[in-house]
Design a protein around this motif. Structure first.
Motif, PDB file in Angstrom:
ATOM      1  N   ARG A   1      47.937  32.936  61.897  1.00 50.63           N
ATOM      2  CA  ARG A   1      46.786  33.091  60.993  1.00 50.63           C
ATOM      3  C   ARG A   1      46.446  34.567  60.807  1.00 50.63           C
ATOM      4  O   ARG A   1      46.110  35.007  59.689  1.00 50.63           O
ATOM      5  N   SER A   2      46.546  35.352  61.857  1.00 47.86           N
ATOM      6  CA  SER A   2      46.277  36.795  61.764  1.00 47.86           C
ATOM      7  C   SER A   2      47.238  37.468  60.794  1.00 47.86           C
ATOM      8  O   SER A   2      46.846  38.335  59.999  1.00 47.86           O
ATOM      9  N   ALA A   3      48.495  37.046  60.843  1.00 42.76           N
ATOM     10  CA  ALA A   3      49.508  37.617  59.952  1.00 42.76           C
ATOM     11  C   ALA A   3      49.182  37.307  58.491  1.00 42.76           C
ATOM     12  O   ALA A   3      49.338  38.166  57.612  1.00 42.76           O
ATOM     13  N   GLU A   4      48.688  36.106  58.235  1.00 46.45           N
ATOM     14  CA  GLU A   4      48.288  35.731  56.874  1.00 46.45           C
ATOM     15  C   GLU A   4      47.155  36.625  56.374  1.00 46.45           C
ATOM     16  O   GLU A   4      47.175  37.118  55.240  1.00 46.45           O
ATOM     17  N   LEU A   5      46.144  36.828  57.223  1.00 48.91           N
ATOM     18  CA  LEU A   5      44.982  37.628  56.832  1.00 48.91           C
ATOM     19  C   LEU A   5      45.364  39.088  56.624  1.00 48.91           C
ATOM     20  O   LEU A   5      44.867  39.754  55.708  1.00 48.91           O
ATOM     21  N   GLU A   6      46.254  39.588  57.476  1.00 48.11           N
ATOM     22  CA  GLU A   6      46.689  40.982  57.347  1.00 48.11           C
ATOM     23  C   GLU A   6      47.432  41.192  56.032  1.00 48.11           C
ATOM     24  O   GLU A   6      47.224  42.183  55.334  1.00 48.11           O
ATOM     25  N   LYS A   7      48.263  40.240  55.687  1.00 52.38           N
ATOM     26  CA  LYS A   7      49.035  40.337  54.452  1.00 52.38           C
ATOM     27  C   LYS A   7      48.108  40.422  53.236  1.00 52.38           C
ATOM     28  O   LYS A   7      48.415  41.098  52.253  1.00 52.38           O
ATOM     29  N   ALA A   8      46.966  39.751  53.325  1.00 51.10           N
ATOM     30  CA  ALA A   8      46.013  39.727  52.215  1.00 51.10           C
ATOM     31  C   ALA A   8      45.159  40.995  52.135  1.00 51.10           C
ATOM     32  O   ALA A   8      44.450  41.208  51.150  1.00 51.10           O
ATOM     33  N   ALA A   9      45.229  41.852  53.142  1.00 49.61           N
ATOM     34  CA  ALA A   9      44.307  43.005  53.223  1.00 49.61           C
ATOM     35  C   ALA A   9      44.643  44.130  52.253  1.00 49.61           C
ATOM     36  O   ALA A   9      43.768  44.882  51.846  1.00 49.61           O
ATOM     37  N   GLY A  10      45.901  44.283  51.898  1.00 51.24           N
ATOM     38  CA  GLY A  10      46.265  45.354  50.973  1.00 51.24           C
ATOM     39  C   GLY A  10      46.894  46.536  51.691  1.00 51.24           C
ATOM     40  O   GLY A  10      46.576  46.806  52.855  1.00 51.24           O
ATOM     41  N   PRO A  11      47.786  47.260  50.987  1.00 48.35           N
ATOM     42  CA  PRO A  11      48.626  48.271  51.637  1.00 48.35           C
ATOM     43  C   PRO A  11      47.891  49.523  52.113  1.00 48.35           C
ATOM     44  O   PRO A  11      48.380  50.212  52.999  1.00 48.35           O
ATOM     45  N   ASP A  12      46.720  49.832  51.556  1.00 47.95           N
ATOM     46  CA  ASP A  12      46.013  51.055  51.953  1.00 47.95           C
ATOM     47  C   ASP A  12      44.921  50.807  52.985  1.00 47.95           C
ATOM     48  O   ASP A  12      44.154  51.710  53.315  1.00 47.95           O
ATOM     49  N   SER A  13      44.845  49.600  53.496  1.00 45.09           N
ATOM     50  CA  SER A  13      43.743  49.230  54.397  1.00 45.09           C
ATOM     51  C   SER A  13      43.934  49.785  55.813  1.00 45.09           C
ATOM     52  O   SER A  13      45.056  50.007  56.267  1.00 45.09           O
ATOM     53  N   VAL A  14      42.807  49.983  56.479  1.00 43.39           N
ATOM     54  CA  VAL A  14      42.799  50.131  57.939  1.00 43.39           C
ATOM     55  C   VAL A  14      42.432  48.742  58.475  1.00 43.39           C
ATOM     56  O   VAL A  14      41.303  48.274  58.300  1.00 43.39           O
ATOM     57  N   VAL A  15      43.415  48.075  59.072  1.00 42.55           N
ATOM     58  CA  VAL A  15      43.209  46.711  59.558  1.00 42.55           C
ATOM     59  C   VAL A  15      42.991  46.762  61.067  1.00 42.55           C
ATOM     60  O   VAL A  15      43.865  47.215  61.815  1.00 42.55           O
ATOM     61  N   VAL A  16      41.824  46.316  61.487  1.00 45.35           N
ATOM     62  CA  VAL A  16      41.471  46.319  62.909  1.00 45.35           C
ATOM     63  C   VAL A  16      41.604  44.898  63.442  1.00 45.35           C
ATOM     64  O   VAL A  16      40.885  43.991  63.016  1.00 45.35           O
ATOM     65  N   HIS A  17      42.543  44.713  64.366  1.00 44.65           N
ATOM     66  CA  HIS A  17      42.724  43.433  65.038  1.00 44.65           C
ATOM     67  C   HIS A  17      41.902  43.450  66.325  1.00 44.65           C
ATOM     68  O   HIS A  17      42.220  44.195  67.258  1.00 44.65           O
ATOM     69  N   ASP A  18      40.834  42.647  66.350  1.00 46.13           N
ATOM     70  CA  ASP A  18      40.001  42.517  67.543  1.00 46.13           C
ATOM     71  C   ASP A  18      40.686  41.494  68.453  1.00 46.13           C
ATOM     72  O   ASP A  18      40.687  40.300  68.173  1.00 46.13           O
ATOM     73  N   VAL A  19      41.312  41.994  69.538  1.00 48.05           N
ATOM     74  CA  VAL A  19      42.147  41.145  70.400  1.00 48.05           C
ATOM     75  C   VAL A  19      41.682  41.285  71.858  1.00 48.05           C
ATOM     76  O   VAL A  19      42.061  42.235  72.548  1.00 48.05           O
ATOM     77  N   PRO A  20      40.863  40.344  72.347  1.00 51.63           N
ATOM     78  CA  PRO A  20      40.358  40.467  73.717  1.00 51.63           C
ATOM     79  C   PRO A  20      41.457  40.595  74.771  1.00 51.63           C
ATOM     80  O   PRO A  20      41.322  41.350  75.732  1.00 51.63           O
ATOM     81  N   LEU A  21      42.569  39.847  74.610  1.00 49.33           N
ATOM     82  CA  LEU A  21      43.613  39.815  75.637  1.00 49.33           C
ATOM     83  C   LEU A  21      44.818  40.682  75.272  1.00 49.33           C
ATOM     84  O   LEU A  21      45.936  40.425  75.702  1.00 49.33           O
TER      85      LEU A  21
END
Length: 201
Positions: free
Chosen positions: A94-114
């Motif tokens: 699901r994270s990969a799907e959302l990242e793909k939708a973010a756009g090429p110039d984005s700063v994508v922050v993955h909040d990953v507790p573990l």
């Protein structure tokens, strides 16, 4: 796209940091939120969890009884690993799907507790660790989240150590002080993220 992994121990203030980063323009992908989505009623994820842990982890309305499941997995590393083996692949997809939708110039922050525990640091362009002293974490968990001290200590003990987290960090945000200091530090970090994102273009 700049892919950032954001992590920190429970009670360190990671959620506040992610909120501030979004305010600066980051695209947030919240693993905890996705982990809840993938075990909602009617999902294959919830069916798999119920099959693994038994019907006792379901509430009467068919939702996941998180306290019941937590009581099982946070006391037993093997059971926690079994839960993670079900949920983590679903979250990753699901994270990969959302990242793909973010756009090429984005700063994508993955909040990953573990992130630290699961050796995920190499998946990101850089890793930010939100850090707080264990006594600060404990105080926040008891005072702000209403946990018992024993429960809070058990949750903290189930995670990576402070030293392990800092060892994978490219940037550290110390969060033992007042919120004004946190806001200023996040502003500095955002400037660095923007600079790195621009350099990639």
């Amino acid at each position: 796209m700049l892919r950032v992994g954001l992590t920190g121990g429970i009670g360190a203030g990671k959620s506040e940091v992610s909120r501030l980063l979004v305010g600066h323009g980051a695209v947030l992908i919240d693993s905890d939120r996705i982990a809840r989505e993938v075990v909602e009623p009617g999902t294959p994820g919830l069916a798999a969890v119920a099959e693994e842990f038994g019907p006792g982890i379901l509430a009467p309305d068919g939702t996941l009884d998180r306290p019941a499941l937590g009581a099982i997995v946070f006391a037993d590393p093997d059971r926690l690993a079994a839960l993670n083996a079900i949920v983590h692949p679903l979250v990753r997809d699901r994270s990969a799907e959302l990242e793909k939708a973010a756009g090429p110039d984005s700063v994508v922050v993955h909040d990953v507790p573990l992130l630290t525990e699961n050796g995920l640091a190499p998946l990101y362009d850089l890793v930010i660790v939100v850090d707080a002293a264990p006594e600060t974490q404990l105080d926040r968990l008891v005072r702000l989240r209403g946990m018992t001290e024993a429960d809070a200590r058990a949750r903290m003990a189930a995670q990576a150590t402070r030293e392990q987290r800092r060892a994978v960090a490219d940037l550290v945000i110390d969060n033992d002080g007042p919120v004004e200091e946190l806001v200023a530090r996040v502003r500095e970090v955002w400037a660095e993220l923007s600079r790195r994102a621009a350099a990639q273009r």
